[in-house]
Design an enzyme around this catalytic site. Structure first.
Site, mmCIF file in Angstrom:
data_model
loop_
_atom_site.group_PDB
_atom_site.id
_atom_site.type_symbol
_atom_site.label_atom_id
_atom_site.label_comp_id
_atom_site.label_asym_id
_atom_site.label_seq_id
_atom_site.Cartn_x
_atom_site.Cartn_y
_atom_site.Cartn_z
ATOM 1 N N SER A 570 46.009 21.333 89.310
ATOM 2 C CA SER A 570 46.965 21.572 90.391
ATOM 3 C C SER A 570 46.432 22.515 91.464
ATOM 4 C CB SER A 570 48.281 22.122 89.827
ATOM 5 O OG SER A 570 48.099 23.413 89.301
ATOM 6 N N LYS A 613 56.395 28.068 90.161
ATOM 7 C CA LYS A 613 55.362 28.453 91.121
ATOM 8 C C LYS A 613 55.990 28.951 92.422
ATOM 9 C CE LYS A 613 51.922 25.177 89.344
ATOM 10 N NZ LYS A 613 51.166 23.936 89.584
#
Length: 696
Positions: A570, A613
């Protein structure tokens, strides 16, 4: 197998009155619920069949006729969890896992083995216990071990219907007591005669006392033989209200397979008879019931091989597990092991599991994958309300939850699912939040748990990873490692997750230097295989993008302070942005953080953990966050962060650069050039579909 020993052989002592036995129930008729007389007064609940049980049992409370899809309670007309009736049976309490529940019901009917694979806390052990409730208790058996007069090291085994074992043992004990009383009476008469003779006639009192002592020891030594004839009841189901359930998770070989205790006095008449030293294992105690083993791959290979034999043969002899023990010389006749095995574990459990054992389970049963989430519907929200009521009742010390507290728990279930339109099925962790909320309310002597208590509990029940992530963020602020304003060349604020429920901001830095040999991409920061492959994919875009000849340059990529390493892909978008910034000497906006996977064609692909996140970026002071377009449906951040950050969805690396890079003319030329050389591997509508997140 010696289960059918004659009664005369077992009762080698004359006059032992063994109660008449019912027919051996080991030959089952395959019916999970035998028919009962409609006039026998049995409660209707006990007459329900397996098909009537399970998570299709609706919540017993008033429900609105016209349920609003946005109603967090699913239309329930209640004021607190006290109005929710909790089912008595475990199988009725199962939430979600419809497929697993159906398999368990079929397995209970047909006596099939089951292997459940899934994340911890999804209900594997609960389903295993539920299966034991579905099995008939009418077939339960007691197991007795008898002394073998022909070979003391090969005790005989006998099975009888449940509750008969205690009666047989008591009958033997009573007969032994009578014989001992008779021996004692005879002994004292003989001693009295010897003492009288030595005192009155012979006049040798010391000789008489010595003779009396010898007679006493002789009688006591002889009485041990009758005690040795009392059978050892190793499996007793007299008090069993349901089929046995044995949790053998992490059991050592003796606890799982049975053992024979060591006897230091092995001769001279002082030894304990072999049959009295026999100890049953979980496989024997689970006969006619359920044997549950979680983390099946942690069993050693030898135990797994023996387990295969017990499953295949339906019987397994008990012997000493230590070769240095006197128990290793003892081996009983085969003991019944007609159990249903439920093996469980995470995905890695299948890697270290004995292939033949898995084949046995698969060949004689089912394999089930446990879901992590379930679709968010009014029906499921009602069941989550019942789940909260179940947790309150199980704990027994928590106040009831009011409607606002219930709604907050359901919102948290949505958030933890990580997918739009879904609720988490990691119910053990969610149950922890319920209990912490109740503890806070109880500490305040509150009559009911409120939303404020739940919000407070969410802060107190943070995972270790969340606490570490918050600590990292604060420390980096202290040492000015966290940059959230201005522009810097080759530095990008990347986002990652720690564990399953916490996010952290991880800066990525890039530098382009002259090479001493063939140019290469050098990445540091304990990158795992997937992360390293992602860097290689990014290098393909860089090579095609750059106007310069980079064959004579080294590209250094550093994941700053990634002490635990980087596992997923990611950070691909972050790496690409940092390298392009370093190559072109164009600054990157430091008030911006980003996450996303990147294809070799430049398309931004979905990743996991976007909610955590985003919250980590907000805590770190960033005001803008770039995420993949496909992940927009997964964003469920807390209300406090909604006004703090702007979320920017993107589907191509050119869109990332358009937002992140400094300077209009330079940036526009870079973006146009990148668009012209990469194109798009996917159409926009394809990217914006349901996400398939990859872990980071």
């Amino acid at each position: 197998m010696s289960n059918d020993m004659d009664t005369d052989e077992n009762s080698s002592e004359e006059g032992v009155d063994i109660p008449e036995e019912a027919p051996d129930s080991s030959a089952g008729n395959g019916e999970a619920f035998p028919e009962s007389d409609p006039d026998d007064g049995t409660d209707d609940v006990d007459k329900r069949t397996i098909d009537d049980l399970g998570s299709d049992v609706e919540v017993d409370a008033d429900v609105d006729d016209d349920v609003d899809e946005d109603d967090l309670l699913g239309g329930l007309q209640i004021d607190s969890t006290s109005e929710i009736e909790v089912p008595d049976r475990l199988v009725d309490q199962v939430i979600g896992q419809e497929h697993a529940r159906d398999v368990v019901m079929k397995a209970a009917k047909q006596r099939r083995h089951v292997m459940m694979i899934g994340s911890p806390g999804t209900g594997k052990s609960m389903l295993a216990k539920a299966m034991s409730e579905l099995l008939p208790k009418e077939e339960l058996q007691d197991v007795l071990v008898y002394h073998n007069p022909d070979d003391g090291n090969n005790p005989k085994v006998r099975t009888v219907p449940a509750s008969k074992g205690e009666q047989i043992v008591e009958a033997h004990k009573e007969e032994a007591r009578k014989r001992n009383q008779m021996r004692s009476f005879l002994m004292w008469i003989i001693i009295a005669i010897v003492l009288g003779y030595s005192l009155i006639i012979a006049g040798q009192i010391l000789l008489g006392i010595l003779a009396a002592g010898v007679i006493y020891l002789a009688f006591r030594y002889g009485s041990r033989g009758s005690d040795a004839m009392i059978p050892n009841l190793i499996v007793n189901n007299a008090d069993g209200a349901a089929a046995p359930f044995q949790d053998a998770t992490g059991a050592h070989a003796g606890a799982l397979l049975g053992d024979v205790r060591h006897d230091p006095f092995q001769s001279g008449g002082m030894e304990t008879p072999s049959h009295d030293r026999v100890e049953p294992g979980a496989i024997h105690k689970a006969n006619k019931g359920v044997l549950f083993i979680d983390e099946i791959n942690t069993l050693d290979i030898r135990s797994q091989q023996h387990l295969m034999t017990a499953i295949q043969e339906g019987e397994f002899s008990i012997t000493g597990q230590s070769e240095r023990s006197s128990g290793a010389m003892v081996q009983t006749e085969p003991v019944p092991t007609d159990f249903i095995m439920i093996a469980a574990g995470n995905l890695d459990a299948m890697e270290n599991m004995h292939p033949a054992l898995r084949s046995r389970i698969k060949g004689y049963g089912y394999e089930v994958y446990m879901d992590d989430t379930i679709e968010d519907t009014p029906e499921m929200r009602r069941k989550y309300t019942r789940f909260i009521a179940q947790e309150v009742q199980k704990d027994g010390r928590l106040p009831d939850f009011n409607t606002e507290a219930i709604e907050e728990i359901i919102l948290e279930a949505r958030r933890r699912a990580g997918r739009k339109g879904h609720l988490t099925l990691l119910l053990r962790n969610l149950g922890g939040l319920v209990r912490v909320s109740g503890d806070i309310a109880r500490a305040e002597d509150a009559d009911m748990v409120t939303r404020a208590h739940v919000l407070q509990a969410k802060g107190r029940s943070r995972s270790i990873e969340q606490q570490l992530a918050d600590d990292y963020i604060e420390r980096r602020k202290d040492y000015e490692l966290q940059v959230a304003d201005g522009y810097q060349v080759g530095r990008v604020n990347g986002l990652a997750v720690m564990g399953e429920d916490s996010g952290i901001m991880m800066p990525v830095m890039a530098e382009v230097t002259p090479s001493q040999g063939p140019g290469e991409v050098i990445a540091t920061g304990k990158l795992q295989e997937i992360a390293m492959e992602a860097v290689q994919n990014v290098s393909a875009i860089i090579k095609k993008f750059s106007d310069e000849d980079i064959s004579e340059k080294d590209i250094h990529i550093q994941f700053v302070q990634s002490y635990e390493g980087v596992e997923g892909d990611s950070a691909s978008v972050t790496v690409a942005t940092a390298v392009i910034s370093a190559l072109e000497n164009v600054g990157v906006d430091q008030s911006l953080a980003m996450t996303g996977s990147l294809s070799v064609r430049g398309d931004v692909l979905p990743v996991g953990g976007v909610t955590h996140k985003i919250e980590a970026a907000a805590k770190s002071g960033c005001s803008k966050i770039i995420i993949p377009q496909a992940n927009m449906q997964d964003v469920m951040i807390e209300e406090e962060y909604e006004e703090m950050v702007e979320i920017i969805p993107v589907s191509h690396i050119s869109e990332v650069l358009d937002v992140a890079l400094e300077g209009e003319p330079e940036k526009d030329s870079l973006v146009d050039r990148l668009k012209s050389i990469t194109g798009s591997a996917f159409k926009p509508e394809q990217v914006s579909g349901p996400s398939s997140p990859s872990p980071q």
